[in-house]
Scaffold this active site. Sequence first.
Site, PDB file in Angstrom:
ATOM      1  N   CYS A   2      35.605  16.164 -10.732  1.00  0.00           N
ATOM      2  CA  CYS A   2      35.204  15.073  -9.851  1.00  0.00           C
ATOM      3  C   CYS A   2      36.489  14.405  -9.401  1.00  0.00           C
ATOM      4  CB  CYS A   2      34.293  14.078 -10.556  1.00  0.00           C
ATOM      5  SG  CYS A   2      33.788  12.692  -9.499  1.00  0.00           S
ATOM      6  N   GLU A 105      33.009  17.701  -3.287  1.00  0.00           N
ATOM      7  CA  GLU A 105      33.650  18.895  -3.814  1.00  0.00           C
ATOM      8  C   GLU A 105      34.035  19.777  -2.635  1.00  0.00           C
ATOM      9  OE1 GLU A 105      34.812  19.337  -6.575  1.00  0.00           O
ATOM     10  OE2 GLU A 105      33.648  18.213  -8.049  1.00  0.00           O
TER      11      GLU A 105
END
Length: 221
Positions: A2, A105
């Site tokens: 993350c 992402e």
Amino acid sequence: MCGRFSITLPSDAMAQLFDSVPGNDLPVVPNYNVCPTNAVHTVRSEGGQRRLSAMRWGFIPHWYKAPNGGPLLINARAETIAEKPAFKTACRERRCLVPATGFYEWTKDAEDNRLPWYIYPKRQEVLAFAAVWQDWSRDGQDLRTCAIVTTAANAAISAIHHRMPVILAPEDWPLWLGEQGHGAAKLMTAPPEDALSFHRVGTAVNSNRARGAELIEPLTA
């Protein structure tokens, strides 16, 4: 993994959602591009009361002589968190939540270009990332810092990235925050496959200077 996320819920609404007392140092919202080393909203339990406060995203172990005295620790792997010297005490004693409305992402195309995706909850207003925190002090500088816990991605997200944040359901917040005794380790898993939606977004978010709600808009052909 993350490495970027968004938070758009007002701080007073976050305080109400997490039944917490808000601090006076909370970051400005909305923020559609929260980056490592930024101040982030966190929820922790202290003396029987939940507190919503700011922490630096980037965990600083106590032995670092400066904030940049070693690798930037923005994530802690669920599989090794209990053994890693940087995190093993924090995972037992200093757990918190990091609220987010979505995270980013990246995949790559045939030319190795980074293609961003925005991942967000299907049903909830806010995601609660599992995290750990650490106070760091040196030469008059005092920082409260955190790292987001990650785990192997579920089948839906693995097409984009092999890692994802540990996302906790509201009924699991008390256990993670240490309000319900021991057993938080069992929470460090991926959420159900139907919990999240995602879409491609423009490459503007590849820059940590990018701002604005357009960062999360679906990419159009």
